[in-house]
Design an enzyme around this catalytic site. Structure first.
Site, PDB file in Angstrom:
ATOM      1  N   PHE A 191      65.281  68.069  -9.051  1.00 53.84           N
ATOM      2  CA  PHE A 191      63.837  67.815  -9.125  1.00 53.84           C
ATOM      3  C   PHE A 191      63.300  67.125  -7.870  1.00 53.84           C
ATOM      4  CE2 PHE A 191      65.320  67.175 -13.669  1.00 53.84           C
ATOM      5  CZ  PHE A 191      65.044  68.469 -14.070  1.00 53.84           C
ATOM      6  N   ILE A 192      63.736  67.567  -6.704  1.00 55.58           N
ATOM      7  CA  ILE A 192      63.345  66.878  -5.472  1.00 55.58           C
ATOM      8  C   ILE A 192      62.072  67.492  -4.891  1.00 55.58           C
ATOM      9  CG2 ILE A 192      64.072  66.158  -3.183  1.00 55.58           C
ATOM     10  CD1 ILE A 192      65.636  64.917  -5.621  1.00 55.58           C
ATOM     11  N   SER A 193      61.020  66.690  -4.825  1.00 57.69           N
ATOM     12  CA  SER A 193      59.734  67.141  -4.288  1.00 57.69           C
ATOM     13  C   SER A 193      59.849  67.381  -2.787  1.00 57.69           C
ATOM     14  CB  SER A 193      58.647  66.101  -4.562  1.00 57.69           C
ATOM     15  OG  SER A 193      58.438  65.952  -5.943  1.00 57.69           O
ATOM     16  N   GLY A 275      56.717  50.524  -5.574  1.00 59.86           N
ATOM     17  CA  GLY A 275      55.518  51.007  -4.900  1.00 59.86           C
ATOM     18  C   GLY A 275      55.167  52.425  -5.301  1.00 59.86           C
ATOM     19  N   MET A 372      36.357  68.756 -23.928  1.00 61.79           N
ATOM     20  CA  MET A 372      34.896  68.712 -23.918  1.00 61.79           C
ATOM     21  C   MET A 372      34.279  69.837 -23.117  1.00 61.79           C
ATOM     22  SD  MET A 372      34.640  64.550 -23.734  1.00 61.79           S
ATOM     23  CE  MET A 372      32.871  64.359 -23.629  1.00 61.79           C
ATOM     24  N   GLY A 375      36.111  76.235 -24.277  1.00 66.07           N
ATOM     25  CA  GLY A 375      36.905  77.354 -23.769  1.00 66.07           C
ATOM     26  C   GLY A 375      36.927  77.420 -22.261  1.00 66.07           C
ATOM     27  N   GLU A 398      59.054  58.899 -11.322  1.00 66.95           N
ATOM     28  CA  GLU A 398      59.036  57.529 -10.794  1.00 66.95           C
ATOM     29  C   GLU A 398      59.441  56.519 -11.870  1.00 66.95           C
ATOM     30  OE1 GLU A 398      59.084  58.140  -7.913  1.00 66.95           O
ATOM     31  OE2 GLU A 398      57.189  58.130  -6.834  1.00 66.95           O
TER      32      GLU A 398
END
Length: 415
Positions: A191-193, A275, A372, A375, A398
């Site tokens: 899962f490494i961005s 952070g 709100m 559709g 994180e």
């Protein structure tokens, strides 16, 4: 850097305070004054907040749907952002950073996230990686790695999570065995961005015994033999940034690339994540702020039963709840950012509280905004659905919000 950036963008700034893509002087300012994100900021902070809002409106918002649907990593746009100082927001100035505070960074990431939450989240991770090197690296490492990260000539990825260790990060198995003046890395990260696109990988790996004290932090550069990547993951959101596994197979990395001492890696990882939690919560704020404004405009325009939806008290109350949750989240995040900057003893717990509260509440705001819209909210022609999809993962990464509860309760019970 900030003042020159403001001059480049010009005096007339189109902020989201008046509605997405609507100039502030359009007459909407009084309508949204109660959620004005500039409240409580000093003049310098308001100045670079305006720069960030304007950049988000001009460079990000018009393109965020395309980046999402085509899964494009907007390199050119991010390098433009770096010209304004957004590539190294809280990095020291001697290596090209902007030298700003954690609160300043939160203000900037919130503003940018109104234009594209997914891309801003990646920029925040990139900043976290650069901060780790700036803070814990030696002078040679700082001057080698950080300047191109601050300009975003090079991009960075944070490598902690593994297929078998998510919340239990201290059990990671990726090994780094020393052979002479190199470490030989074996293992994989999940899962490494930015994986595959990034140039710098800040990797937490095991150089010693089991547990947190056996973990070290090593920078691995793209192109290193033995470094490869998995398939690009298909995700619900965050589609403007690629996510892949990072794989190490007898990957030889110079000992000179180790950040800090052996065994210091887990401490570096945790401090970075404190952070990071403020940053990702700030991205949720941006998505929620944009969603409130979109909903306000929709209620004023959309008519049912012969009158605008805005005349329905039930929807008025829902909008009021959304605005209240937004402001409460913002105040909590900014308070935690100050505590982190001041290195207070309660900073870890406050960062955890802010991440938990804000990411939950801001996702709920975005989800309510979609409801709100009826559709229309479910159509990809409408931005609100993308804010929902892009902010959902913030409750997981994180440190999941369940882990945040663990950290908060641990702080209380240890008092």
């Amino acid at each position: 850097m900030w003042r020159s950036g403001c001059r480049r963008l010009g005096a007339r700034l189109c902020g989201l305070r008046g509605g997405l893509g609507v100039p502030a002087e359009s007459g909407h300012r009084n309508v949204v004054s109660c959620i004005d994100p500039s409240m409580g900021l000093n003049e310098e902070q308001k100045e670079f907040q305006k720069v960030a809002f304007d950049f988000a409106t001009r460079e990000m918002a018009p393109n965020m749907a395309e980046w999402d649907q085509k899964e494009l990593f907007p390199v050119d746009m991010m390098r433009k952002a770096a010209q304004l100082g957004f590539g190294g927001v809280y990095i020291r100035t001697d290596i090209g950073g902007s030298g700003l505070s954690r609160l300043d960074a939160s203000v900037i990431f919130e503003a940018l996230a109104t234009g594209c939450t997914s891309t801003t989240a990646y920029i925040s991770i990139h900043n976290m990686c650069a901060w780790m090197i700036d803070t814990f690296g030696n002078e040679e490492q700082r001057h080698k790695f950080c300047p191109p990260l601050c300009t975003m000539e090079k991009f960075a990825s944070y490598c902690l999570t593994e297929p078998g260790s998510g919340s239990d990060a201290a059990s990671l198995l990726t090994s780094a065995k020393r052979q002479g003046d190199h470490y030989i890395l074996n293992g994989s990260k999940a899962f490494i961005s930015g994986a595959g696109e990034s140039d710098i990988y800040v990797v937490m790996c095991r150089t010693g015994k089991p547990g947190p004290k056996g973990i070290s932090c090593i920078v691995v550069e793209k192109g290193t033999p033995g470094l490869s990547f998995g398939k690009k993951e298909k995700k619900v959101g965050w589609n403007s940034q690629p996510t892949r596994a990072v794989i190490f197979e007898d990957c030889a990395v110079p000992v000179a690339n180790r950040i800090g001492d052996e065994g210091q890696g887990f401490l570096i990882a945790v401090k970075g994540l404190n952070g990071g939690r403020i940053n990702v919560a700030s991205c949720s704020l941006g998505a929620a702020h944009a969603s409130v404004l979109l909903t306000r405009d929709h209620l004023n325009i959309r008519k049912q039963f012969g009158e605008p939806l805005a005349s329905k008290q039930y929807l008025q109350f829902k909008l009021a709840d959304m605005a209240t949750r937004l402001v409460a989240s913002r105040l909590m995040i900014r308070s935690a950012a100050v505590a982190l900057q001041e290195e207070r003893e309660d900073a870890v717990a406050l960062c955890s509280m802010a991440k938990l509260f804000a990411t939950d509440e801001c996702f709920a705001i975005c989800n309510q905004a979609l409801q709100m819209h009826g559709g229309y909210g479910y159509l990809k022609d409408y931005a609100v659905q993308q804010y929902v999809r892009d902010s959902r993962v913030h409750q997981i990464l994180e440190g999941s919000n369940e882990v945040m509860r663990m950290l908060i309760s641990r702080s209380l019970l240890q008092e």
